[in-house]
Scaffold this active site. Sequence first.
Site, PDB file in Angstrom:
ATOM      1  N   GLU A   1       3.975  23.832 -19.551  1.00  0.00           N
ATOM      2  CA  GLU A   1       4.943  24.854 -19.951  1.00  0.00           C
ATOM      3  C   GLU A   1       5.638  25.487 -18.747  1.00  0.00           C
ATOM      4  O   GLU A   1       6.840  25.780 -18.787  1.00  0.00           O
ATOM      5  CB  GLU A   1       4.247  25.964 -20.754  1.00  0.00           C
ATOM      6  CG  GLU A   1       3.719  25.546 -22.111  1.00  0.00           C
ATOM      7  CD  GLU A   1       2.268  25.066 -22.063  1.00  0.00           C
ATOM      8  OE1 GLU A   1       1.837  24.535 -21.011  1.00  0.00           O
ATOM      9  OE2 GLU A   1       1.560  25.192 -23.079  1.00  0.00           O
TER      10      GLU A   1
ATOM     11  N   LYS B   1       0.763  18.641   2.717  1.00  0.00           N
ATOM     12  CA  LYS B   1      -0.426  18.578   1.873  1.00  0.00           C
ATOM     13  C   LYS B   1      -1.442  19.639   2.249  1.00  0.00           C
ATOM     14  O   LYS B   1      -1.688  19.866   3.431  1.00  0.00           O
ATOM     15  CB  LYS B   1      -1.076  17.203   1.979  1.00  0.00           C
ATOM     16  CG  LYS B   1      -0.255  16.181   1.274  1.00  0.00           C
ATOM     17  CD  LYS B   1      -0.991  14.882   1.078  1.00  0.00           C
ATOM     18  CE  LYS B   1      -0.022  13.939   0.407  1.00  0.00           C
ATOM     19  NZ  LYS B   1      -0.566  13.108  -0.615  1.00  0.00           N
TER      20      LYS B   1
ATOM     21  N   ILE C   1      11.552  -3.080   1.613  1.00  0.00           N
ATOM     22  CA  ILE C   1      10.149  -2.708   1.382  1.00  0.00           C
ATOM     23  C   ILE C   1       9.695  -3.011  -0.041  1.00  0.00           C
ATOM     24  O   ILE C   1       8.508  -3.001  -0.334  1.00  0.00           O
ATOM     25  CB  ILE C   1       9.940  -1.227   1.737  1.00  0.00           C
ATOM     26  CG1 ILE C   1      10.426  -0.946   3.156  1.00  0.00           C
ATOM     27  CG2 ILE C   1       8.486  -0.821   1.632  1.00  0.00           C
ATOM     28  CD1 ILE C   1       9.823  -1.839   4.236  1.00  0.00           C
TER      29      ILE C   1
ATOM     30  N   SER D   1      11.206  -1.929  -3.578  1.00  0.00           N
ATOM     31  CA  SER D   1      11.983  -1.482  -4.730  1.00  0.00           C
ATOM     32  C   SER D   1      13.462  -1.400  -4.382  1.00  0.00           C
ATOM     33  O   SER D   1      13.839  -1.103  -3.238  1.00  0.00           O
ATOM     34  CB  SER D   1      11.474  -0.119  -5.204  1.00  0.00           C
ATOM     35  OG  SER D   1      11.517   0.811  -4.156  1.00  0.00           O
TER      36      SER D   1
ATOM     37  N   GLU E   1      11.314  -4.652  -8.135  1.00  0.00           N
ATOM     38  CA  GLU E   1      10.370  -3.775  -8.849  1.00  0.00           C
ATOM     39  C   GLU E   1      10.978  -3.015 -10.025  1.00  0.00           C
ATOM     40  O   GLU E   1      10.488  -1.945 -10.409  1.00  0.00           O
ATOM     41  CB  GLU E   1       9.691  -2.782  -7.879  1.00  0.00           C
ATOM     42  CG  GLU E   1       8.922  -3.476  -6.760  1.00  0.00           C
ATOM     43  CD  GLU E   1       8.258  -2.515  -5.769  1.00  0.00           C
ATOM     44  OE1 GLU E   1       7.931  -1.384  -6.157  1.00  0.00           O
ATOM     45  OE2 GLU E   1       8.073  -2.915  -4.609  1.00  0.00           O
TER      46      GLU E   1
ATOM     47  N   ASP F   1       0.971  -3.120  -0.368  1.00  0.00           N
ATOM     48  CA  ASP F   1       1.338  -1.785   0.109  1.00  0.00           C
ATOM     49  C   ASP F   1       0.122  -0.880   0.254  1.00  0.00           C
ATOM     50  O   ASP F   1      -0.709  -0.812  -0.647  1.00  0.00           O
ATOM     51  CB  ASP F   1       2.294  -1.119  -0.890  1.00  0.00           C
ATOM     52  CG  ASP F   1       3.680  -1.746  -0.866  1.00  0.00           C
ATOM     53  OD1 ASP F   1       4.141  -2.104   0.225  1.00  0.00           O
ATOM     54  OD2 ASP F   1       4.291  -1.856  -1.946  1.00  0.00           O
TER      55      ASP F   1
ATOM     56  N   GLU G   1       7.403   3.575   8.693  1.00  0.00           N
ATOM     57  CA  GLU G   1       8.520   4.517   8.768  1.00  0.00           C
ATOM     58  C   GLU G   1       8.677   5.022  10.201  1.00  0.00           C
ATOM     59  O   GLU G   1       7.735   5.562  10.769  1.00  0.00           O
ATOM     60  CB  GLU G   1       8.254   5.714   7.848  1.00  0.00           C
ATOM     61  CG  GLU G   1       9.298   6.800   8.008  1.00  0.00           C
ATOM     62  CD  GLU G   1       8.905   8.114   7.359  1.00  0.00           C
ATOM     63  OE1 GLU G   1       8.379   8.100   6.236  1.00  0.00           O
ATOM     64  OE2 GLU G   1       9.129   9.153   8.001  1.00  0.00           O
TER      65      GLU G   1
ATOM     66  N   HIS H   1      15.196   8.432   2.870  1.00  0.00           N
ATOM     67  CA  HIS H   1      15.057   9.751   2.249  1.00  0.00           C
ATOM     68  C   HIS H   1      16.385  10.490   2.230  1.00  0.00           C
ATOM     69  O   HIS H   1      16.521  11.512   1.589  1.00  0.00           O
ATOM     70  CB  HIS H   1      14.010  10.580   2.995  1.00  0.00           C
ATOM     71  CG  HIS H   1      12.678   9.911   3.009  1.00  0.00           C
ATOM     72  ND1 HIS H   1      12.259   9.135   4.066  1.00  0.00           N
ATOM     73  CD2 HIS H   1      11.694   9.855   2.103  1.00  0.00           C
ATOM     74  CE1 HIS H   1      11.063   8.649   3.792  1.00  0.00           C
ATOM     75  NE2 HIS H   1      10.696   9.068   2.604  1.00  0.00           N
TER      76      HIS H   1
END
Length: 756
Positions: free
Chosen positions: A16, A114, A432, A434, A485, A600, A666, A695
């Site tokens: 929600e 993170k 790479i 996709s 992919e 991967d 990367e 990105h």
Amino acid sequence: MQLNCLGFPRIGRRRELKFALEKYWRGESTQTQLLAQAATLRQRHWQWQAEAGVEQVVVGDFAFYDQVLTLSATLNAIPARHRGDGPIDLDTLFRVARGRAPTGQDAPASEMTKYFNTNYHYLVPELSAGQVFSIAYEQLFDEVAEAKALGYQPKPALLGPVSYLYLSKTVGQDFDKLSLLPNLLKTYTDILERFSALGVTWVQLEEPILALELTKEWQDAITDAYEAVKTAKVKILLTSYYGSIAHHQGLVSRLPVAGLHLDLVTAPEQLPLFANALGQDQILSLGVVNGRNVWAAEVDEIAQRIGAIARDLGSRLWIGTSCSLLHSPVDLDAETKLAPALRQQLAFAKQKLDELAKVRLLLQDGDSKAAMEIIAQCTARREAKALAADNRVIARVKALTQNDYQRRSDFSVRQAVQQRKYRLPLLPTTTIGSFPQTPAIRGLRSRWRKGELNDTQYTEQLQQVTRDTINCQLKLGIDVLVHGEAERNDMVEYFGEKLEGVGFTLQGWVQSYGSRCVKPPLIYGDVSRPKAMTVDWAVFAQSLTDKPVKGMLTGPVTILHWSFAREDISRDTIATQLALAIRDEVVDLQNAGIGIIQIDEPAFREGLPLKQSDWQAYLDWAVKAFKLSAAGVVDETQIHTHMCYSEFNDTIAAIAAMDADVITIETSRSRMELLNAFEDFAYPNEIGPGVYDIHSPNIPTVAAMVQLIEKAAQKIPPRQLWVNPDCGLKTRTWAEVEPALKNMVEASRELRRRLA
Ligand code: GLN
Ligand code: ZN
């Protein structure tokens, strides 16, 4: 014996909060509506806690975006570019998180990273020299008052001052973060006084950095901090989680705090150490119910393990969750489609509250009828699990030998064989995996899921997408192709759905950042691969061209890290089972004529333990799992791997030990700086440092990419180098990808001419 819930997920059992936030951000609802939804959620979660028997409900775990950001606002530590002149309000927080200036123009969002070793991302506080803290935002206090008004006893949960500083970054001139501590402590003391005035007794001050190895300066900071805040008229529960703090036992036991919380799920062995050093009046909160998983706790075993100390401490013992329940899904009752056998193994956040109560009941009333029932349930569940074991998988793991982990020949031999077979040019180009996941592709998938497209129709449409993707790469002149992919929703879910021993929920969402949630697969049993998972697509794509098309798989370590994994066997063993399943797929691909296969491992680094001293043990089994997945093939089959980063300074030896023929990483955003690890370490195999930052929507020029390749060539011999983007292209549009790849191919050709 109190029950101690360290934090409850705020997202809501049907997400929600996510939907309310996104509606507000789109301008489709008012702030009043958003606040009302938030209040409803808090009230529901407090009610669940109270119903389970939790005496003090947790407050401060609710956040509109991130609790660290709320704390920064409370402390008046909001970047000037987001803040403007006015007071800090909810919209200020959203500007920090979503990258807006008060004028409405773009202003880079604060960095997100993170939170320790979890998949939860917090907004990194930005502190400048001379930062002055003060209470500048009222949400925390309002929520304490709100809980009080509803008749609950609130226990605020707050990141402690030292961990807050530790997680911050300094901006502007270089200075020592710890110089800000005295001023920060004044504001923390003010906050604690405000809590006290609102009728709070206990405050949960969290110092998760205690689970890390800390320098002397940071250890001293802990001592100084808790000396300073002890004047406040509240009781402080010094709270640790995510790991053992035994290495700081002397320091911690000397702190003038009213109580201590230990995570006994990750580190049961630390209990006696702290129990023996506990002060006469101190309480001890034991984190026995795992806040980071989805599995039912073995409450009978827990009660047995802490029985003696419970008798010793009596009411000075609290029974808690190991950490905040933020990392587990909200409510198992929302799962209407789960197989009963799997369901009985599970407990989400709401059920974990009941588990706390069950542990207490077993400790206080172990002979009662209710206690007997709980014990019988635990026994039945364990028996069901034992019956479900797949003995073929277990035997296969047991029978593994050294040879299963090794390619047949050394890399130099393989390289020569592969070179003869594929005749790739110097600086070969590839991508790479996709290609853009367009709205059209997502539309196909959702129509197929709803039954509006049958399997054949869906496959035919996806084949057309794949054909277009191959043709585009041929036109661009890429050397090693991918199928794109298009048929995959998510790189872990796609495989999880095809593996035995892996299950899925309907609503098992966990917040990753802001309004974003992930729904990790559940690895509940022994893992195996009933049949080929990707061979049809790979063979179809390869049939369209004579150039090599890479087979594309997700590696065992990544599948493990991005799932909720069972806890009755080691992670090492689960990774081995997954590796065997992937290995079977690798061999099947090879036998179907796929000569280049990419496995991967973007989550490989994420699995590193909190304490550096534990790293090697992890790297040992993680490297082995990868090697096991890859080593079933002949020399001329070329194994690639991919990682979306290249912070290899401290792990490069392990990366090399994986022995992939080619690794793509990367590097473009750091302008190849991350390749520094390769200066002191001669990486033996082939490597593709990314030259295209996927990105960003920007299209890199030929010159820019030439420069990056040249920079890489200073650190890595050109005959080992590949040319490729940083990561998969699925989040980009065709309008961005086509010209960018065209330039990439041109950059490679230009350098080939120059180096030839
Ligand atoms: N092959 C995957 C892709 O291109 C890799 C994704 C990743 O590294 N996260 O999408
Ligand atoms: Zn990647």
